[in-house]
Scaffold this motif. Structure first.
Motif, mmCIF file in Angstrom:
data_model
loop_
_atom_site.group_PDB
_atom_site.id
_atom_site.type_symbol
_atom_site.label_atom_id
_atom_site.label_comp_id
_atom_site.label_asym_id
_atom_site.label_seq_id
_atom_site.Cartn_x
_atom_site.Cartn_y
_atom_site.Cartn_z
ATOM 1 N N GLU A 27 40.902 -7.796 61.639
ATOM 2 C CA GLU A 27 41.477 -6.611 62.262
ATOM 3 C C GLU A 27 42.955 -6.795 62.542
ATOM 4 O O GLU A 27 43.428 -7.918 62.763
ATOM 5 C CB GLU A 27 40.771 -6.322 63.591
ATOM 6 N N VAL A 80 42.287 -5.712 49.172
ATOM 7 C CA VAL A 80 41.973 -5.716 50.604
ATOM 8 C C VAL A 80 40.603 -5.070 50.781
ATOM 9 O O VAL A 80 40.382 -3.943 50.336
ATOM 10 C CB VAL A 80 43.035 -4.926 51.407
ATOM 11 N N ARG A 81 39.703 -5.798 51.450
ATOM 12 C CA ARG A 81 38.355 -5.273 51.646
ATOM 13 C C ARG A 81 37.890 -5.612 53.064
ATOM 14 O O ARG A 81 38.138 -6.705 53.572
ATOM 15 C CB ARG A 81 37.418 -5.897 50.606
ATOM 16 N N HIS A 82 37.203 -4.661 53.687
ATOM 17 C CA HIS A 82 36.589 -4.849 55.005
ATOM 18 C C HIS A 82 37.611 -5.244 56.078
ATOM 19 O O HIS A 82 37.394 -6.192 56.823
ATOM 20 C CB HIS A 82 35.483 -5.902 54.961
ATOM 21 N N VAL A 83 38.687 -4.526 56.172
ATOM 22 C CA VAL A 83 39.695 -4.780 57.207
ATOM 23 C C VAL A 83 39.798 -3.538 58.077
ATOM 24 O O VAL A 83 39.758 -2.416 57.574
ATOM 25 C CB VAL A 83 41.065 -5.129 56.581
ATOM 26 N N LYS A 84 39.942 -3.748 59.371
ATOM 27 C CA LYS A 84 40.159 -2.645 60.314
ATOM 28 C C LYS A 84 41.594 -2.729 60.807
ATOM 29 O O LYS A 84 41.930 -3.600 61.598
ATOM 30 C CB LYS A 84 39.193 -2.750 61.497
ATOM 31 N N PHE A 106 42.320 -0.988 48.055
ATOM 32 C CA PHE A 106 41.768 -1.018 49.408
ATOM 33 C C PHE A 106 40.331 -0.551 49.310
ATOM 34 O O PHE A 106 40.069 0.590 48.926
ATOM 35 C CB PHE A 106 42.560 -0.102 50.345
ATOM 36 N N VAL A 109 38.292 -0.002 53.854
ATOM 37 C CA VAL A 109 39.299 -0.409 54.843
ATOM 38 C C VAL A 109 39.585 0.798 55.723
ATOM 39 O O VAL A 109 39.676 1.927 55.235
ATOM 40 C CB VAL A 109 40.589 -0.887 54.140
ATOM 41 N N VAL A 112 44.726 2.321 57.312
ATOM 42 C CA VAL A 112 45.753 1.753 56.442
ATOM 43 C C VAL A 112 47.053 2.514 56.668
ATOM 44 O O VAL A 112 47.074 3.739 56.658
ATOM 45 C CB VAL A 112 45.341 1.851 54.954
ATOM 46 N N THR A 133 38.124 4.440 52.036
ATOM 47 C CA THR A 133 39.226 3.924 52.851
ATOM 48 C C THR A 133 39.963 5.071 53.507
ATOM 49 O O THR A 133 40.191 6.105 52.880
ATOM 50 C CB THR A 133 40.193 3.102 51.966
#
Length: 150
Positions: A27, A80-84, A106, A109, A112, A133
Motif C-alpha cells: 500500500e 504492478v499488481r495487487h497494490v492499494k 496495472f 490496482v 493509481v 484498476t
C-alpha cells in the motif's frame, strides 16, 4: 514507501521490484523523479504473457518473490499488481531497442495516480494498460496512453 530520484540503465527484467510474500498487501507507494532505460528487444515469441492474457499471469503466493518467477512479464516498464495506492510522478522510460509490450500494466490496482510520465515518441497510445484498476488521477498526456482490458 517512497522511491525518489533514481536513474537506472541496462537492467535485466527488474529495475525496481517491490514484492510481498504470503499474499501480504502493498500500500501507499510513491515513485518520483525516476528515469529507467530498458534494453527492450522482447518479441511476441519470447514474451510469455500477452496483455490479452493478464488473468493468466500466475499468482504463486507461496513462492519467494524473485524477478525470475514469471519469466517475461507483459510490460517492458512497470508491471504492478495487487497494490492499494500508487503514485508515479516525473517518471521517464526509454528503450534502447523496440519492444512490442506496453510500458505500464496495472492489474487489480486501486487508487493509481499518474503525472508527468515520459515515454518514447513512437510509444504512446495503449502504453498504460489497466485491468480491473481504478485510475484515480492522470494528467491529460497520460490519459492518451491509457487502454483498459478485461
Amino acid at each position: 514507501m517512497t522511491i525518489d530520484n533514481i536513474r537506472i540503465k541496462d537492467t535485466f527484467r527488474s529495475a525496481i521490484a517491490i514484492e510481498s510474500v504470503d499474499g501480504a498487501e502493498i500500500e501507499n507507494v510513491k515513485l518520483e523523479n525516476i528515469e529507467i532505460v530498458c534494453p527492450g528487444r522482447a518479441t511476441r515469441g519470447m514474451a510469455y504473457m500477452s496483455v490479452s492474457r493478464l488473468k493468466d499471469v500466475p499468482e504463486n503466493e507461496k513462492g519467494y518473490p524473485e524477478f525470475t518467477m514469471f519469466e517475461e512479464l507483459p510490460s517492458w516498464g512497470f508491471y504492478v499488481r495487487h497494490v492499494k495506492g500508487i503514485q508515479m510522478h516525473n517518471v521517464k522510460l526509454r528503450l534502447q531497442e523496440d519492444d512490442f509490450r506496453p510500458a505500464f500494466v496495472f492489474d487489480r490496482v486501486s487508487d493509481v495516480r499518474l503525472s508527468d510520465i515520459s515515454l518514447p515518441e513512437n510509444k504512446k497510445a495503449g502504453q498504460v494498460v489497466l485491468r480491473q484498476t481504478s485510475l484515480q488521477s492522470a494528467d491529460n498526456a497520460v490519459k492518451e496512453y491509457v487502454r483498459e482490458v478485461e
